[in-house]
Design a protein around this motif. Structure first.
Motif, PDB file in Angstrom:
ATOM      1  N   UNK A  89       0.828  -1.208   0.000  1.00 38.93           N
ATOM      2  CA  UNK A  89       0.000   0.000   0.000  1.00 38.93           C
ATOM      3  C   UNK A  89       0.861   1.256   0.000  1.00 38.93           C
ATOM      4  N   UNK A  90       1.910   1.259   0.838  1.00 36.56           N
ATOM      5  CA  UNK A  90       2.790   2.418   0.924  1.00 36.56           C
ATOM      6  C   UNK A  90       3.520   2.653  -0.390  1.00 36.56           C
ATOM      7  N   UNK A  91       3.975   1.563  -1.022  1.00 37.85           N
ATOM      8  CA  UNK A  91       4.657   1.685  -2.316  1.00 37.85           C
ATOM      9  C   UNK A  91       3.714   2.262  -3.359  1.00 37.85           C
ATOM     10  N   UNK A  92       2.452   1.776  -3.344  1.00 33.43           N
ATOM     11  CA  UNK A  92       1.466   2.266  -4.307  1.00 33.43           C
ATOM     12  C   UNK A  92       1.205   3.750  -4.107  1.00 33.43           C
ATOM     13  N   UNK A  93       1.066   4.189  -2.863  1.00 33.83           N
ATOM     14  CA  UNK A  93       0.828   5.605  -2.584  1.00 33.83           C
ATOM     15  C   UNK A  93       1.993   6.465  -3.023  1.00 33.83           C
ATOM     16  N   UNK A  94       3.221   5.995  -2.797  1.00 35.77           N
ATOM     17  CA  UNK A  94       4.404   6.757  -3.191  1.00 35.77           C
ATOM     18  C   UNK A  94       4.584   6.789  -4.702  1.00 35.77           C
ATOM     19  N   UNK A  95       4.170   5.706  -5.372  1.00 38.28           N
ATOM     20  CA  UNK A  95       4.325   5.631  -6.811  1.00 38.28           C
ATOM     21  C   UNK A  95       3.268   6.461  -7.529  1.00 38.28           C
ATOM     22  N   UNK A  96       2.067   6.513  -6.958  1.00 32.63           N
ATOM     23  CA  UNK A  96       0.965   7.234  -7.587  1.00 32.63           C
ATOM     24  C   UNK A  96       0.406   8.270  -6.601  1.00 32.63           C
ATOM     25  N   UNK A  97       1.118   9.385  -6.394  1.00 40.12           N
ATOM     26  CA  UNK A  97       0.674  10.382  -5.422  1.00 40.12           C
ATOM     27  C   UNK A  97      -0.620  11.052  -5.874  1.00 40.12           C
ATOM     28  N   UNK A  98      -1.411  11.460  -4.906  1.00 40.35           N
ATOM     29  CA  UNK A  98      -2.644  12.160  -5.233  1.00 40.35           C
ATOM     30  C   UNK A  98      -2.336  13.614  -5.579  1.00 40.35           C
ATOM     31  N   UNK A  99      -3.261  14.251  -6.286  1.00 38.81           N
ATOM     32  CA  UNK A  99      -3.104  15.660  -6.612  1.00 38.81           C
ATOM     33  C   UNK A  99      -3.257  16.493  -5.343  1.00 38.81           C
ATOM     34  N   UNK A 100      -2.548  17.615  -5.240  1.00 36.63           N
ATOM     35  CA  UNK A 100      -2.673  18.453  -4.041  1.00 36.63           C
ATOM     36  C   UNK A 100      -4.057  19.090  -3.963  1.00 36.63           C
ATOM     37  N   UNK A 101      -4.525  19.337  -2.728  1.00 30.35           N
ATOM     38  CA  UNK A 101      -5.813  20.001  -2.537  1.00 30.35           C
ATOM     39  C   UNK A 101      -5.751  21.449  -2.992  1.00 30.35           C
ATOM     40  N   UNK A 102      -4.661  22.130  -2.663  1.00 27.33           N
ATOM     41  CA  UNK A 102      -4.445  23.499  -3.138  1.00 27.33           C
ATOM     42  C   UNK A 102      -3.044  23.616  -3.724  1.00 27.33           C
ATOM     43  N   UNK A 103      -2.885  24.583  -4.604  1.00 28.11           N
ATOM     44  CA  UNK A 103      -1.624  24.827  -5.289  1.00 28.11           C
ATOM     45  C   UNK A 103      -1.192  26.249  -4.961  1.00 28.11           C
ATOM     46  N   UNK A 104       0.081  26.436  -4.624  1.00 29.91           N
ATOM     47  CA  UNK A 104       0.599  27.776  -4.348  1.00 29.91           C
ATOM     48  C   UNK A 104       1.459  28.236  -5.522  1.00 29.91           C
ATOM     49  N   UNK A 105       1.199  29.454  -5.959  1.00 30.53           N
ATOM     50  CA  UNK A 105       1.921  30.020  -7.097  1.00 30.53           C
ATOM     51  C   UNK A 105       2.382  31.428  -6.719  1.00 30.53           C
ATOM     52  N   UNK A 114       3.833  17.702 -10.163  1.00 32.24           N
ATOM     53  CA  UNK A 114       3.055  17.043  -9.125  1.00 32.24           C
ATOM     54  C   UNK A 114       1.646  16.678  -9.610  1.00 32.24           C
ATOM     55  N   UNK A 115       1.607  16.019 -10.765  1.00 30.65           N
ATOM     56  CA  UNK A 115       0.387  15.476 -11.366  1.00 30.65           C
ATOM     57  C   UNK A 115      -0.587  16.547 -11.844  1.00 30.65           C
ATOM     58  N   UNK A 116      -0.190  17.810 -11.843  1.00 32.13           N
ATOM     59  CA  UNK A 116      -0.998  18.891 -12.412  1.00 32.13           C
ATOM     60  C   UNK A 116      -0.343  19.313 -13.722  1.00 32.13           C
ATOM     61  N   UNK A 117      -1.128  19.417 -14.772  1.00 32.33           N
ATOM     62  CA  UNK A 117      -0.599  19.843 -16.065  1.00 32.33           C
ATOM     63  C   UNK A 117      -0.883  21.337 -16.241  1.00 32.33           C
ATOM     64  N   UNK A 157      -7.330  22.890  -7.596  1.00 31.23           N
ATOM     65  CA  UNK A 157      -6.798  22.230  -8.787  1.00 31.23           C
ATOM     66  C   UNK A 157      -7.573  22.584 -10.052  1.00 31.23           C
ATOM     67  N   UNK A 158      -8.719  23.263  -9.932  1.00 31.96           N
ATOM     68  CA  UNK A 158      -9.417  23.736 -11.130  1.00 31.96           C
ATOM     69  C   UNK A 158      -9.135  25.211 -11.402  1.00 31.96           C
TER      70      UNK A 158
END
Length: 399
Positions: free
Chosen positions: A61-77, A205-208, A339-340
Motif C-alpha cells: 500500500x505504501x509503495x502504491x501511494x508513493x508511486x501514484x501520489x494524489x493531486x494536491x488540494x491546493x496549489x501555491x503560485x 506534481x500530477x498537475x498539467x 486544482x481547477x
C-alpha cells in the motif's frame, strides 16, 4: 509468483497438516503431550505467517501511494515582476559584484516556498555579441544583455517560469532571443512569449500547466490580437489543468499606476487595454494572470474566481533602472488556488530594492499597502480585501 501468493500456499499446506493431526488426535484418545506441543508449534507458525502477510500488504500500500501520489488540494503560485540582474552592455560596470551571488539571496527562501514561481526576464541572456538595437549613444541606451552565468541564480532562487514577451526581448536580435531560450531550457526553466515559442505545457506534481505570455512588441505574441490570444487559451484549455498567463502591457511610470480599463499608449506605442485583455483571457479559460510592464505596481482583482495582478512592477533590476520611491517597490504575489484554478486566498509579500537594485524583504509592507490602496481605488466593486500586511481574502458576506 508473488510473495503473498507463495505465503498463502504455505499457510494452506500447514493448515491441511494441522487438520490431519487434529483428526488423528480426535480418533486417538491416547494422544500425547508431544503431539499437543507439535500442534502449538504449528499454530505459532501460522500466527507468524499471518503477521508477515499483514506487513507485506501494508508495504505494498505504501509503495502504491508513493508511486501514484494524489493531486494536491491546493496549489501555491508566486509571481514577481521585472528581473534583470545585471548587464555587460554598454560595459561590465553594470554587473553586480560577486557575480550576482547576492542578488536574489535575501528573497530566495520566499520564492522557493511555492509549487511554482514566475518572473519576467527583461533583456536577453547572452555572454557577448548579438545584433544590438540601434542606439546613437550606448551610454544612455537601455538595452540589456545578462551573461549566462547569472541565470543560475534563477534556479537557486526557485524560479520555474519566465516570460520572454516584453520590449527588451529583442535587444540583441535573433541571436539574443535564441540564446535566451537555449539557456533557460538548459536550466529547466519554462518560458513563453516569443513567436518561436508563445506557450509551453509542463507537468508538476500530477498537475498539467499551460503557460503563455503576451506583449505589444515585435517578435512576441501580441497582446493586441485578442482573437489569436483567445485561440491560444482555448487550445491550452484542452491540454492543461491550469493556465497561467503573463502580459507586458500598459503605460510606464508613476503617472500610470491606475488601471484605466481603456487602451493605453506610451510614446506612441499601443500598450493594450490590460483590463479587457485580462477578462477576455479568463473568459476563454485562463486561471492566473500576472501583469508587468509599467515598472510600478498596480491593483489586483479576482474575476470569476480567477486572480489578476495588473502589474507587479520591478523586482530585481540592477544598475540601469530608476528605483526611486514607488518604482523601487518589489511586490511578491503569492496565491493559493484549487486544482481547477479557483482562487482561495493570497498574500502580497512586500520587498523593496536596495542600492542598485537588490530586493530585500520590507517589514513596513509598503508594496502591500500600495497595492491595497490602488485596488480599493480602481476596483471598488471588488470581492476581495487586502489587510495592511498584504493578506488577501474574499469578503465573506458576498458569498
Amino acid at each position: 509468483m508473488t510473495k503473498s501468493l507463495f505465503t498463502f500456499f504455505i499457510i494452506l499446506f500447514i493448515l491441511s497438516g494441522c487438520k490431519s493431526l487434529q483428526k488423528t488426535h480426535q480418533k486417538d484418545n491416547s494422544a500425547t503431550a508431544e503431539l499437543q506441543a507439535e500442534l502449538d508449534s504449528v499454530q505459532q507458525q501460522i500466527d507468524s505467517l499471518q503477521l508477515a502477510i499483514k506487513d507485506t500488504i501494508q508495504t505494498q500500500k505504501e509503495v502504491t501511494l508513493n508511486t501514484y501520489p494524489t493531486k494536491p488540494d491546493t496549489i501555491s503560485v508566486i509571481g514577481v515582476g521585472d528581473i534583470m540582474i545585471g548587464t555587460n552592455f554598454p560595459n561590465e560596470g553594470y554587473l553586480p559584484p560577486d557575480s550576482g551571488k547576492y542578488m536574489l539571496s535575501s528573497v530566495a527562501h520566499v520564492l522557493r516556498d511555492a509549487d511554482l514561481t514566475f518572473g519576467n526576464q527583461e533583456g536577453v541572456i547572452l555572454n557577448e555579441g548579438g545584433e544590438a538595437k540601434s542606439c546613437s549613444d550606448p551610454s544612455v541606451c537601455y538595452i540589456f544583455r545578462s551573461p549566462e552565468h547569472l541565470a543560475q541564480h534563477y534556479v537557486d532562487a526557485g524560479i520555474d517560469m519566465m516570460s520572454l514577451a516584453n520590449n527588451h526581448a529583442g535587444d540583441f536580435g535573433e541571436t539574443g532571443r535564441k540564446n535566451t531560450m537555449r539557456v533557460l531550457d538548459s536550466l529547466g526553466i519554462h518560458h513563453a512569449g516569443q513567436l518561436a515559442q508563445p506557450f509551453t505545457i509542463f507537468e508538476h506534481e500530477r498537475i498539467k500547466y499551460g503557460f503563455v505570455a503576451f506583449s505589444p512588441n515585435n517578435g512576441t505574441q501580441s497582446i493586441n490580437d485578442l482573437e489569436a490570444a483567445k485561440s491560444l487559451i482555448h487550445h491550452l484549455d484542452t491540454l492543461s489543468d491550469i493556465i497561467i498567463v503573463s502580459f507586458h502591457g500598459g503605460a510606464e511610470g508613476k503617472k500610470y499606476q491606475h488601471v484605466t480599463r481603456e487602451r493605453e499608449f506610451f510614446y506612441g506605442e499601443n500598450r493594450g487595454n490590460v483590463y479587457e485583455f485580462s477578462h477576455e483571457m479568463i473568459d476563454a479559460g485562463a486561471d492566473i494572470i500576472f501583469g508587468h510592464g509599467p515598472h510600478v505596481a498596480r491593483a489586483i482583482e479576482v474575476y470569476k474566481n480567477r486572480f489578476i495582478a495588473y502589474s507587479l512592477g520591478n523586482f530585481a533590476t540592477y544598475g540601469r533602472f530608476n528605483l526611486r520611491g514607488e518604482s523601487g517597490l518589489a511586490p511578491i504575489a503569492k496565491i493559493w488556488i484549487t486544482e481547477d484554478g479557483s482562487f482561495v486566498k493570497g498574500k502580497i509579500i512586500s520587498a523593496v530594492q536596495k542600492g542598485a537594485g537588490i530586493p530585500e524583504l520590507d517589514e513596513n509592507h509598503a508594496a502591500a499597502q500600495k497595492i491595497k490602496e490602488l485596488t480599493e481605488a480602481d476596483f471598488p466593486e471588488s470581492k476581495i480585501l487586502i489587510d495592511p500586511e498584504g493578506n488577501i481574502r474574499y469578503i465573506q458576506d458576498q458569498f
